[in-house]
Enzyme design. Structure first.
Site, PDB file in Angstrom:
ATOM      1  N   MET A  30       0.852  -1.193   0.000  1.00 30.66           N
ATOM      2  CA  MET A  30       0.000   0.000   0.000  1.00 30.66           C
ATOM      3  C   MET A  30       0.887   1.242   0.000  1.00 30.66           C
ATOM      4  O   MET A  30       0.439   2.330   0.375  1.00 30.66           O
ATOM      5  CB  MET A  30      -0.951  -0.012   1.198  1.00 30.66           C
ATOM      6  CG  MET A  30      -1.913  -1.200   1.141  1.00 30.66           C
ATOM      7  SD  MET A  30      -3.464  -0.938   2.026  1.00 30.66           S
ATOM      8  CE  MET A  30      -2.876  -0.700   3.673  1.00 30.66           C
ATOM      9  N   GLY A  31       2.145   1.079  -0.405  1.00 25.61           N
ATOM     10  CA  GLY A  31       3.053   2.226  -0.484  1.00 25.61           C
ATOM     11  C   GLY A  31       3.586   2.644   0.873  1.00 25.61           C
ATOM     12  O   GLY A  31       3.555   1.861   1.827  1.00 25.61           O
ATOM     13  N   HIS A  37       9.722  -3.391   3.017  1.00 28.64           N
ATOM     14  CA  HIS A  37       9.254  -3.631   1.644  1.00 28.64           C
ATOM     15  C   HIS A  37      10.433  -3.957   0.724  1.00 28.64           C
ATOM     16  O   HIS A  37      10.330  -4.828  -0.149  1.00 28.64           O
ATOM     17  CB  HIS A  37       8.519  -2.399   1.091  1.00 28.64           C
ATOM     18  CG  HIS A  37       7.255  -2.059   1.812  1.00 28.64           C
ATOM     19  ND1 HIS A  37       7.114  -0.930   2.585  1.00 28.64           N
ATOM     20  CD2 HIS A  37       6.066  -2.711   1.869  1.00 28.64           C
ATOM     21  CE1 HIS A  37       5.887  -0.892   3.084  1.00 28.64           C
ATOM     22  NE2 HIS A  37       5.238  -1.959   2.672  1.00 28.64           N
ATOM     23  N   GLY A 150       5.127  -9.833   4.014  1.00 26.51           N
ATOM     24  CA  GLY A 150       5.938  -9.726   5.224  1.00 26.51           C
ATOM     25  C   GLY A 150       5.298 -10.460   6.396  1.00 26.51           C
ATOM     26  O   GLY A 150       4.078 -10.404   6.585  1.00 26.51           O
ATOM     27  N   ASP A 153       2.680  -8.989   9.179  1.00 32.48           N
ATOM     28  CA  ASP A 153       1.226  -9.192   9.104  1.00 32.48           C
ATOM     29  C   ASP A 153       0.957 -10.699   9.095  1.00 32.48           C
ATOM     30  O   ASP A 153       0.502 -11.253   8.086  1.00 32.48           O
ATOM     31  CB  ASP A 153       0.674  -8.502   7.860  1.00 32.48           C
ATOM     32  CG  ASP A 153       0.838  -7.000   7.948  1.00 32.48           C
ATOM     33  OD1 ASP A 153       0.219  -6.381   8.815  1.00 32.48           O
ATOM     34  OD2 ASP A 153       1.642  -6.450   7.163  1.00 32.48           O
ATOM     35  N   GLN A 156      -2.462 -11.903   8.191  1.00 29.19           N
ATOM     36  CA  GLN A 156      -2.752 -11.592   6.783  1.00 29.19           C
ATOM     37  C   GLN A 156      -2.187 -12.681   5.859  1.00 29.19           C
ATOM     38  O   GLN A 156      -2.857 -13.127   4.925  1.00 29.19           O
ATOM     39  CB  GLN A 156      -2.141 -10.235   6.427  1.00 29.19           C
ATOM     40  CG  GLN A 156      -2.137  -9.936   4.937  1.00 29.19           C
ATOM     41  CD  GLN A 156      -1.769  -8.493   4.639  1.00 29.19           C
ATOM     42  OE1 GLN A 156      -2.602  -7.632   4.774  1.00 29.19           O
ATOM     43  NE2 GLN A 156      -0.548  -8.239   4.206  1.00 29.19           N
TER      44      GLN A 156
END
Ligand code: PAF
Length: 282
Positions: A30-31, A37, A150, A153, A156
């Protein structure tokens, strides 16, 4: 690095590369990119010929409209980071590109198993339906062989793996380790919101997890959790949502110690910012 905004252009670009035998990796984000990242991009570069990073602040996974509005969007900085990292393509679609009928919701409801409703699922109702909806759309647009996420999370990644199984998708999911600041704070796009005092207080999260990790073999589970919670409550400005030691598949608290698949997870509000973190114990 080429910036692409539409699914049509993305597919026109990637199809010939795929037909020429290139292995394509996707790093969905999501930037507000940070070194966490970049570690995903580096891992993707090792395993694939072409790396696509997506930057899309996905409205359907936000349960609080204020959180969506204030989510950081430093696009120029992100593009610079990805260019320097040697990423091949960045896919930055508009909301209408990904959700043509937005704000009218699209039908999306898949069975992610009971683990959808605990921990983050309890505090952010519907969050993982929104996450899996956009990840499915990104997989459909990019058609990667492999995608990188990653470990920060943790839940997730489990939900995305469950979606891949449920829908029989041909995408390998790779989980990359948490990248931490030198003092232990897990890197996160939300850390940008921490003021000086919050930043200091935020260390309580990783300290509590490291305490559990270091004392796991010598102390009973109940005592570990109790001590770690006491460490959190002694820090001003930190409000705990949960701190728990669970089985990594069910995400249910364990009563007896296990020799594998044990994870300690935490979520807390530090000032106005909600942070999550975890350690895999074994
Ligand atoms: O982890 C994130 O940044 C997001 O949840 C993801 C996976 C890119 C989906 O929007």
């Amino acid at each position: 690095m080429k910036v692409i905004a539409t699914i049509t252009e993305l597919q026109q670009t990637l199809t010939p590369l795929r037909q020429g035998g290139a292995k394509i990796a996707l790093v969905p984000t999501m930037g507000a990119l940070h070194n966490g990242h970049l570690s995903l991009i580096a891992a993707a570069q090792k395993q694939a010929d072409i790396v696509v990073c997506s930057i899309f602040v996905n409205p359907t996974q936000f349960t609080d409209p204020k959180d969506l509005e204030k989510y950081p969007r430093p696009l120029e900085h992100d593009i610079k980071m990805l260019t320097e990292a040697g990423c091949n393509f960045v896919f930055m679609p508009s909301v209408k590109e990904m959700y043509p009928s937005y704000p009218t919701p699209e039908n999306w409801k898949i069975d992610l198993g009971p683990a959808e409703f605990v921990l983050e699922g309890e505090f952010r109702k519907g969050h993982y339906q929104g996450v899996t909806q956009i990840v499915y759309k990104l997989f459909d647009a990019v058609k990667p062989e492999v995608a990188f996420f990653g470990q920060k999370d943790f839940q997730q990644v489990l939900m995305i793996k469950n979606m891949v199984l449920e829908l029989g998708l041909a995408v390998d999911i790779v989980t990359c380790p948490i990248i931490r600041e030198t003092d232990g704070l897990a890197m996160s796009s939300r850390n940008i919101h921490l003021n000086k005092a919050d930043r200091e207080h935020s260390l309580a999260l990783s300290k509590a997890l490291f305490y559990i990790e270091e004392n796991y073999t010598t102390q009973p589970i109940d005592r570990l959790v109790e001590q770690a919670k006491a460490m959190i409550s002694s820090v001003e400005g930190v409000e705990l949502d949960y701190l728990t030691i669970v089985n990594g598949d069910t995400l249910l608290p364990i009563k007896e110690k296990a020799s594998n698949n044990t994870v300690a997870l935490i979520a807390a509000k530090v000032g106005e910012t909600r942070l999550i973190d975890n350690v895999i114990i074994n």
